[in-house]
Scaffold this motif. Structure first.
Motif, mmCIF file in Angstrom:
data_model
loop_
_atom_site.group_PDB
_atom_site.id
_atom_site.type_symbol
_atom_site.label_atom_id
_atom_site.label_comp_id
_atom_site.label_asym_id
_atom_site.label_seq_id
_atom_site.Cartn_x
_atom_site.Cartn_y
_atom_site.Cartn_z
ATOM 1 N N SER A 1 20.582 44.228 2.656
ATOM 2 C CA SER A 1 19.643 45.041 1.828
ATOM 3 C C SER A 1 20.199 46.473 2.391
ATOM 4 N N GLU B 1 20.026 38.558 -1.508
ATOM 5 C CA GLU B 1 19.387 39.769 -1.044
ATOM 6 C C GLU B 1 17.558 39.613 -1.100
ATOM 7 N N ALA C 1 22.012 43.885 -4.896
ATOM 8 C CA ALA C 1 22.727 42.797 -5.527
ATOM 9 C C ALA C 1 23.157 43.172 -6.582
ATOM 10 N N MET D 1 18.717 36.533 -5.735
ATOM 11 C CA MET D 1 17.609 37.617 -5.261
ATOM 12 C C MET D 1 16.318 37.122 -5.222
#
Ligand SMILES: [Zn+2]
Length: 410
Positions: A76, A183, A357, A368
């Motif tokens: 991230s 993520e 993402a 995600m």
């Protein structure tokens, strides 16, 4: 099953919070001294985790696993919004490092690995997503030449030089190295908390379409100009904003949102009929057809207001991002992991906010996951999440990572 070490994960997360502490949040603008200190600290933590870690020429911190077998990329961003929260981005980066450690410690996954990434400037102090976009080969040197700080106009080139990054190579995705990208992030909204749920499995990241609308009228005396003779640019755009708010609910989907984020009247004095007005408008949805429906309706409303108003009104589209679909197999793996650890307390949901993402989804399978945000607050120093929820999120992600890696051997 891949097992996280909750104390190690929380300890790293708390240490990262000390880089730029502001009240209970963090102030860590991209390429600032404190941001670069945090990136160098991340290199150390990734190295300790057994990864080969470097900072690249755009500020991405990337740690690579030596494992010969299937690999996932996780990460991230590490910079924050001005006076922002301590978890936005940071949690996903520390989760990535913990996943690398936890997979390396799992006897059943010794051939598998996790690479960890902290992407540069997702938050757009210079240009949103420039780190992840650079990694997928979507940023030219000429584009870097043209970017400057939104706060003080510092050229990005100067900021990169001050940060010690000038001349360093930019990392580029190696085709076929990864099964995909994952993520983890705080939700930044109230949905999970309000439904007493622990995990959100993201189905798609919304597309955002943005417009600038300019009305040109005639600047004049607010006392002596009769109402019937005015060409009031401010009134023209307020009429348009009102028309949007009247009409959009009739055609909106369940999670559609739209915002008049800026309205400026010139010269902006109480005794002057504005001669010029500028409005910034955006809408978001996860369905491309809904975005197209809004765009057509917006064009019609602009034309209708313009036809009925003495001012000239022009609308220009500033940007139009397409929604990013998360990989169905990764959604299934995250849902199954959530069902294992918090049965019934998870749901699938779109993301109304943009994330790295959505960039990685252009080039590889991407998934995600959200954990609850207390009060739904984010982009504010008071942003927070329950530590127990952070740990649950970490364990759910680890289980999904283990599952995807094991299946990736086939
Ligand atoms: Zn974020």
């Amino acid at each position: 099953m891949v097992k996280i070490n909750p104390d190690r994960l929380l300890s790293d997360l708390r240490t990262l919070r000390t880089f730029g502490t502001y009240k209970t949040g963090v102030h860590r603008p991209t390429y600032s001294d404190i941001d670069m200190q945090s990136r160098r600290w991340l290199v150390e933590r990734m190295t300790d985790a057994g990864l080969t870690a470097t900072i690249d020429g755009i500020g991405n911190v990337i740690g690579r696993s030596p494992a010969p077998g299937p690999k996932l990329l996780l990460g991230s961003h590490v910079e924050t919004q001005p006076h922002g929260g301590w978890l936005d981005g940071a949690m996903g980066v520390i989760f990535a490092i913990e996943m690398a450690r936890a997979v390396a410690e799992d006897p059943a996954l010794q051939d598998c690995g996790v690479d960890a990434a902290a992407w540069a400037d997702e938050e757009g102090h210079y240009m949103s997503f420039i780190g992840s976009r650079s990694f997928i080969g979507d940023v030219t040197e000429a584009e870097i030449d043209g970017v400057e700080s939104k706060h003080d106009g510092t050229p990005l080139r100067d900021a990169l030089a001050s940060a010690g990054l000038a001349g360093l190579p930019r990392a580029v995705l190696e085709a076929d190295r990864y099964l995909g990208f994952l993520e983890a992030h705080i939700e930044q909204g109230p949905t999970l908390e309000s439904m007493a749920q622990k995990i959100g499995v993201v189905t798609s990241i919304v597309g955002t379409w943005q417009y600038e609308i300019i009305a040109e009228g005639i600047q004049n005396h607010a006392g002596t100009t009769a109402m019937s003779l005015r060409r009031d640019a401010g009134r023209a755009l307020i009429k348009l904003a009102h028309a949007i708010d009247q009409h959009f609910p009739e055609i909106a989907a369940e999670r559609s949102v739209w915002t008049v984020g800026g309205l400026r009247l010139e010269p902006g004095a109480p005794a002057i009929v504005p001669g010029l007005a500028r409005m910034l408008f955006q809408f978001r949805d996860a369905d491309p057809r809904q975005l197209a429906r809004f765009a057509a309706a917006f064009d019609d409303l602009v034309a209708a207001v313009a036809a009925d108003d003495p001012c000239s009104i022009t609308a220009k589209q500033l940007s139009a991002s397409t929604p990013s679909l998360m990989h169905p197999g990764f959604q299934d793996a995250l849902s199954a992991a959530a069902e294992q650890h918090v049965p019934g307390l998870h749901q699938r949901m779109p993301s109304g906010a943009g994330h790295d993402a959505q960039i990685l989804a252009n080039v590889m399978p991407t998934g995600m996951m959200f954990i609850p945000s207390i009060g739904g607050i984010s982009h504010h120093w008071s942003e927070d999440s329950d530590e127990a929820d952070i740990v649950i999120g970490g364990q759910v992600l680890a289980t999904a990572v283990g599952d995807i890696l094991a299946k990736g051997r086939a």
